[in-house]
Design an enzyme around this catalytic site. Structure first.
Site, mmCIF file in Angstrom:
data_model
loop_
_atom_site.group_PDB
_atom_site.id
_atom_site.type_symbol
_atom_site.label_atom_id
_atom_site.label_comp_id
_atom_site.label_asym_id
_atom_site.label_seq_id
_atom_site.Cartn_x
_atom_site.Cartn_y
_atom_site.Cartn_z
ATOM 1 C CD GLU A 121 -0.974 0.670 3.671
ATOM 2 O OE1 GLU A 121 -1.535 1.761 3.483
ATOM 3 O OE2 GLU A 121 -1.014 0.051 4.745
ATOM 4 C CE LYS A 148 -4.878 1.001 10.979
ATOM 5 N NZ LYS A 148 -5.400 2.050 10.146
HETATM 6 N N1 PSU Z 1 -1.354 1.017 9.235
HETATM 7 C C1 PSU Z 1 -0.360 1.859 9.562
HETATM 8 N N2 PSU Z 1 -0.400 3.108 9.068
HETATM 9 C C2 PSU Z 1 -1.386 3.519 8.225
HETATM 10 C C3 PSU Z 1 -2.429 2.626 7.866
HETATM 11 C C4 PSU Z 1 -2.359 1.396 8.406
HETATM 12 O O1 PSU Z 1 0.553 1.503 10.307
HETATM 13 O O2 PSU Z 1 -1.346 4.654 7.783
HETATM 14 C C5 PSU Z 1 -3.495 3.071 6.883
HETATM 15 C C6 PSU Z 1 -3.752 1.901 5.946
HETATM 16 O O3 PSU Z 1 -3.612 2.379 4.631
HETATM 17 C C7 PSU Z 1 -5.173 1.500 6.252
HETATM 18 C C8 PSU Z 1 -5.772 2.833 6.592
HETATM 19 O O4 PSU Z 1 -5.807 0.887 5.155
HETATM 20 O O5 PSU Z 1 -4.761 3.389 7.439
HETATM 21 C C9 PSU Z 1 -7.122 2.719 7.259
HETATM 22 O O6 PSU Z 1 -7.742 3.968 7.272
HETATM 23 P P1 PSU Z 1 -9.312 4.090 7.557
HETATM 24 O O7 PSU Z 1 -9.455 3.711 9.010
HETATM 25 O O8 PSU Z 1 -9.639 5.546 7.306
HETATM 26 O O9 PSU Z 1 -9.998 3.166 6.625
#
Ligand code: PSU
Ligand code: MN
Length: 300
Positions: free
Chosen positions: A24, A156
């Protein structure tokens, strides 16, 4: 779908049926601060290559849905000027507007799926947020839509982890612990939440995923790899840091797509930057394991 744009290296890998691991770009352009984001990109790509596979960072570049960035393109995403965060639903808009978009897990899976790439690595997936109510990452429904092997360090820890595991069950996404029987906590090695399955090697994971594909299952398979104990942070410290991060998010009214980068940044400040070192280590370890599984699948 508009034809995907491939880097020459990915083009060749597809042609020669070499193992490929999609990566990603949101973690590079939004999730991690400069200059750690450069180390993250380099370490993820090195991890995949060390395992004998070809890394392809996904992104929308000048409106083109892309797998594999050129050096100049990667520099732009590392500088992050005008680079927006793009989840799956935002892909067509970023394309039509000719924008630069860094793809979340959801958007990256959508692009990898369209390209027929079967393995993907990230740090932590998005999931069900603790608050505000009903904020659930689009990563979850996209995991239900793409038959891709996803290596992560769990969801996370800023999230509601039991609720996230329940949603994955409902969505039919198998969750496999790599050398663990517990969901890893991203910054921490354990969470106390039992996982339904466990694997000891990349070969075993490849075997499980092959059975999944042979059945015609349409979901992702999630592999969760914990950090080694000596790298992982202490649970109590992380919990306290997250508590304070959530409080400031509430106080500042941060919502929607901004909440995940905001919380990750706040936890980093709260832990004196130690969460950053952990984040880089797990990104590299996950990329390496994904490379090993991709290589094992290619020999299947
Ligand atoms: N894990 C990390 N850092 C990040 C993310 C995940 O350590 O920046 C990002 C990933 O791209 C994940 C996104 O898909 O955060 C999820 O965001 P949201 O909760 O807005 O869907
Ligand atoms: Mn959200």
């Amino acid at each position: 779908m508009t034809t995907l744009k491939y880097s020459p290296e990915i083009q060749r890998a597809i042609h020669e049926r070499l193992p490929i691991v999609a990566l990603e770009s949101s973690v590079i352009a939004q999730g991690l601060p400069i200059p750690a984001n450069r180390a993250a990109a380099e370490r993820m790509m090195r991890g995949v290559r060390d395992a004998g596979a070809v890394p392809g960072i996904t992104a929308v570049v000048d409106g083109a849905p892309t797998i594999g960035l050129s050096d100049q393109e990667l520099e732009r995403f590392l500088r992050r000027d005008g680079v927006r965060k793009v989840s799956a639903r935002d892909l067509p808009i970023a394309m039509a507007q000719g924008a630069d978009g860094a793809t979340t897990v959801a958007a990256s899976l959508a692009l990898a799926g369209a390209a027929g790439i079967r393995v993907f690595a990230t740090g932590g997936i998005g999931g069900v947020h603790r608050e505000p109510a009903f904020d659930e990452s689009a990563d979850l429904p996209e995991l239900a839509r793409q038959p891709i092997l996803v290596v992560c360090a769990g969801a996370k820890s800023i999230l509601d982890l039991p609720a996230t595991l329940e949603r994955l069950e409902t969505l039919g996404v198998p969750v496999v612990g790599y050398r663990t029987s517990e969901l890893p906590g991203f910054f921490t090695a354990t969470t106390g939440l039992p996982l339904p399955a466990r694997a000891e090697s990349a070969g075993e994971i490849a075997e499980m995923f092959s059975s999944h594909l042979a059945l015609g299952r349409t979901q992702a398979m999630l592999v969760c790899q914990p950090l080694p104990d000596d790298v992982a942070l202490d649970s109590a410290e992380v919990d306290a840091a997250i508590g304070r991060a959530l409080e400031s998010a509430r106080a500042q009214g941060v919502r929607g797509a901004r909440i995940t980068p905001f919380l990750l940044g706040a936890v980093e400040r709260e832990t004196g930057g130690r969460s950053l070192a952990v984040n880089l280590a797990l990104l590299e370890a996950n990329a390496r394991l994904a490379g090993e599984v991709a290589s094992a699948l290619a020999n299947h």
